[in-house]
Write a protein that holds these residues in place. Structure first.
Motif, mmCIF file in Angstrom:
data_model
loop_
_atom_site.group_PDB
_atom_site.id
_atom_site.type_symbol
_atom_site.label_atom_id
_atom_site.label_comp_id
_atom_site.label_asym_id
_atom_site.label_seq_id
_atom_site.Cartn_x
_atom_site.Cartn_y
_atom_site.Cartn_z
ATOM 1 N N ASP A 172 -4.576 -4.713 16.065
ATOM 2 C CA ASP A 172 -3.913 -5.188 17.705
ATOM 3 C C ASP A 172 -4.019 -6.613 16.470
ATOM 4 N N LEU A 173 -2.204 -6.948 16.419
ATOM 5 C CA LEU A 173 -1.884 -8.638 15.824
ATOM 6 C C LEU A 173 -1.659 -9.468 16.472
ATOM 7 N N LEU A 174 -1.642 -9.352 17.398
ATOM 8 C CA LEU A 174 -1.124 -10.718 18.885
ATOM 9 C C LEU A 174 -1.211 -12.030 18.365
ATOM 10 N N GLY A 175 -0.955 -12.544 17.816
ATOM 11 C CA GLY A 175 -0.978 -14.174 18.030
ATOM 12 C C GLY A 175 -1.982 -14.117 16.488
ATOM 13 N N ALA A 176 -1.728 -12.987 15.551
ATOM 14 C CA ALA A 176 -2.706 -13.060 14.086
ATOM 15 C C ALA A 176 -1.456 -14.146 13.495
ATOM 16 N N ASP A 177 -2.322 -15.352 12.669
ATOM 17 C CA ASP A 177 -1.313 -15.534 11.999
ATOM 18 C C ASP A 177 -1.374 -15.063 10.372
ATOM 19 N N LEU A 178 -0.259 -14.690 10.077
ATOM 20 C CA LEU A 178 0.288 -13.801 8.810
ATOM 21 C C LEU A 178 0.828 -14.891 7.525
ATOM 22 N N ARG A 179 0.897 -16.130 8.057
ATOM 23 C CA ARG A 179 1.949 -16.746 6.909
ATOM 24 C C ARG A 179 1.260 -16.469 5.822
ATOM 25 N N ALA A 180 2.192 -16.571 5.037
ATOM 26 C CA ALA A 180 1.501 -16.140 3.275
ATOM 27 C C ALA A 180 0.573 -15.251 2.665
ATOM 28 N N ALA A 181 0.181 -14.416 4.532
ATOM 29 C CA ALA A 181 -0.973 -12.934 3.767
ATOM 30 C C ALA A 181 0.315 -11.907 3.265
ATOM 31 N N ASP A 182 -0.636 -11.352 2.169
ATOM 32 C CA ASP A 182 -0.056 -10.228 1.298
ATOM 33 C C ASP A 182 -0.134 -9.424 1.698
ATOM 34 N N LEU A 183 0.822 -8.305 2.482
ATOM 35 C CA LEU A 183 0.474 -7.285 2.896
ATOM 36 C C LEU A 183 1.464 -5.932 2.033
ATOM 37 N N ARG A 184 1.894 -6.580 1.199
ATOM 38 C CA ARG A 184 2.634 -4.932 -0.466
ATOM 39 C C ARG A 184 0.809 -4.554 0.173
ATOM 40 N N GLY A 185 2.233 -3.059 0.071
ATOM 41 C CA GLY A 185 1.423 -1.877 0.282
ATOM 42 C C GLY A 185 0.620 -1.194 1.284
ATOM 43 N N ALA A 186 0.520 -2.465 2.112
ATOM 44 C CA ALA A 186 -0.328 -2.383 3.743
ATOM 45 C C ALA A 186 0.586 -1.299 4.759
ATOM 46 N N ASP A 187 -0.651 -0.503 5.324
ATOM 47 C CA ASP A 187 0.278 0.683 6.300
ATOM 48 C C ASP A 187 -0.335 -0.351 8.136
ATOM 49 N N LEU A 188 1.067 -0.814 8.357
ATOM 50 C CA LEU A 188 1.676 -1.306 9.468
ATOM 51 C C LEU A 188 1.228 -0.678 10.977
ATOM 52 N N THR A 189 1.176 1.297 10.111
ATOM 53 C CA THR A 189 2.304 1.892 11.010
ATOM 54 C C THR A 189 1.354 1.803 12.923
ATOM 55 N N GLY A 190 2.061 1.585 13.824
ATOM 56 C CA GLY A 190 1.750 1.921 15.092
ATOM 57 C C GLY A 190 0.671 0.202 15.396
ATOM 58 N N ALA A 191 1.165 -0.429 13.886
ATOM 59 C CA ALA A 191 0.030 -1.595 14.894
ATOM 60 C C ALA A 191 0.377 -2.474 16.646
ATOM 61 N N LEU A 192 0.061 -3.223 16.987
ATOM 62 C CA LEU A 192 0.098 -3.712 18.247
ATOM 63 C C LEU A 192 0.738 -5.369 18.205
ATOM 64 N N PHE A 193 1.538 -5.338 19.045
ATOM 65 C CA PHE A 193 2.107 -6.881 19.404
ATOM 66 C C PHE A 193 2.524 -7.948 18.461
ATOM 67 N N LEU A 194 3.236 -7.058 16.669
ATOM 68 C CA LEU A 194 3.074 -7.860 16.624
ATOM 69 C C LEU A 194 4.726 -8.819 16.923
ATOM 70 N N VAL A 195 5.154 -9.255 16.366
ATOM 71 C CA VAL A 195 7.152 -10.223 16.563
ATOM 72 C C VAL A 195 7.031 -10.587 15.015
ATOM 73 N N GLN A 196 9.047 -10.137 14.943
ATOM 74 C CA GLN A 196 8.655 -10.292 13.539
ATOM 75 C C GLN A 196 9.231 -12.130 13.312
ATOM 76 N N PRO A 197 8.624 -13.042 14.232
ATOM 77 C CA PRO A 197 8.620 -14.226 12.772
ATOM 78 C C PRO A 197 7.058 -13.617 11.739
ATOM 79 N N GLN A 198 5.925 -13.237 12.267
ATOM 80 C CA GLN A 198 4.639 -12.613 11.844
ATOM 81 C C GLN A 198 4.986 -12.156 10.701
ATOM 82 N N LEU A 199 5.884 -10.606 10.061
ATOM 83 C CA LEU A 199 5.804 -10.258 9.285
ATOM 84 C C LEU A 199 6.966 -11.558 8.604
ATOM 85 N N THR A 200 7.902 -12.136 8.943
ATOM 86 C CA THR A 200 8.795 -13.026 7.312
ATOM 87 C C THR A 200 7.798 -13.639 6.935
ATOM 88 N N ALA A 201 6.709 -14.600 7.897
ATOM 89 C CA ALA A 201 5.991 -15.110 7.485
ATOM 90 C C ALA A 201 5.787 -14.981 5.653
#
Length: 296
Positions: A238-267
């Motif tokens: 569950d990633l609702l409201g998680a602050d992912l600015r500059a987080a390194d998600l390379r190679g991470a598996d977010l399959t089925g992750a809950l409640f993400l919005v596009q800006p979180q990924l873009t950041a």
């Protein structure tokens, strides 16, 4: 140690709901807006914005046709904050629906109203984004019925006249919907095999979480700014409201992750190996980045 590779991707379920289609009217259409995101909010000179800009004042980069004059080089010019903002369709709803095609340039009264309504509408469109997803996660029953009711009520709010929108207690609505989404999250994550411990609201800024097993964890509201999440297992987290600015998600598996919005990924930073939840697009700036697995 050797960082284990993420699980092999599974074929899409042909019976799964098409979230992108369900959220079609929550996609920003700048051609039907009047540049509200470039005028209504305030900017503070920082790593995200090159200048100070008061609320209600047009950004100097906004052109007369309501387009950004430096859209293709915002990051290079010191405006990465603009690249991660997404109104989720609030701009065109305010412009075309609430104000009937009005333009803030033509009348100061209209401008004041538009700028007051825009942030309220943005909150409503984000709630709709999550409620649409929540309904697809649940079988028929009382909880799904409650989600559908909340969605219909939220949609009704978006259709309200401007004075009602300005007067709307959006904070209370967010809290109410947030509690409902919490129930959905607990229900959906209850049977996750090897569910990781919850880290809700945790301060994980800059944390070394490379290869971390976070499957099914609640990271709701967690501070993951600059965290190293390369190769992490975030399936059904569950990633609702998680602050992912500059987080390194390379190679991470977010399959089925809950409640993400596009800006979180873009950041965040990711690559072609980052597995995304359904209904979300791979940010264009991720192209060319790679995650090299190594021994250490």
């Amino acid at each position: 140690m050797t960082v284990p590779p993420p699980p092999s991707p599974t074929a899409p379920d042909p019976a799964a709901p098409d979230l992108a289609a369900l959220r079609a009217d929550l996609t920003a259409d700048c051609s039907r807006c009047v540049g509200l995101c470039c005028v209504a909010p305030a900017f503070a000179a920082s790593a995200d914005f090159a200048i100070d800009k008061p609320a209600g004042t047009p950004c100097p980069n906004l052109r007369s046709d309501s387009r950004c004059g430096i859209h293709d080089r915002l990051r290079d010019r010191g405006f990465p904050g603009c690249t991660v903002f997404d109104c989720l369709g609030a701009g065109q709803r305010v412009t075309q629906q609430t104000l009937g095609g009005a333009d803030w340039r033509s009348d100061p009264g209209t401008a004041t109203t538009m700028f007051a309504v825009f942030p309220v509408m943005r909150q409503l469109t984000e709630l709709l984004w999550h409620l649409i997803e929540a309904a697809t996660l649940l079988p028929d029953g009382p909880l799904r019925a409650a989600v559908e009711t909340a969605r219909a009520r939220t949609e009704q709010h978006t259709l309200a006249p401007a004075p009602d929108l300005v007067a709307l207690d959006a904070g209370s609505l967010r809290a109410e919907v947030g509690a409902l989404l919490d129930q959905v999250s607990e229900t959906v994550r209850a049977d996750v095999p090897g569910r990781a411990r919850d880290r809700r609201g945790a301060d994980l800024m800059g944390a070394s979480l490379r290869g971390a097993q976070l499957r099914g964890a609640s990271l709701r509201g967690a501070y993951l700014i600059g965290a190293d999440l390369r190769g992490a297992d975030l399936r059904r987290a569950d990633l609702l409201g998680a602050d992912l600015r500059a987080a390194d998600l390379r190679g991470a598996d977010l399959t089925g992750a809950l409640f993400l919005v596009q800006p979180q990924l873009t950041a965040a930073t990711g690559d072609a190996g980052t597995r995304l939840p359904a209904g979300l697009a791979r940010p264009v700036q991720w192209a060319g980045t790679t995650f090299e697995r190594r021994r250490r």
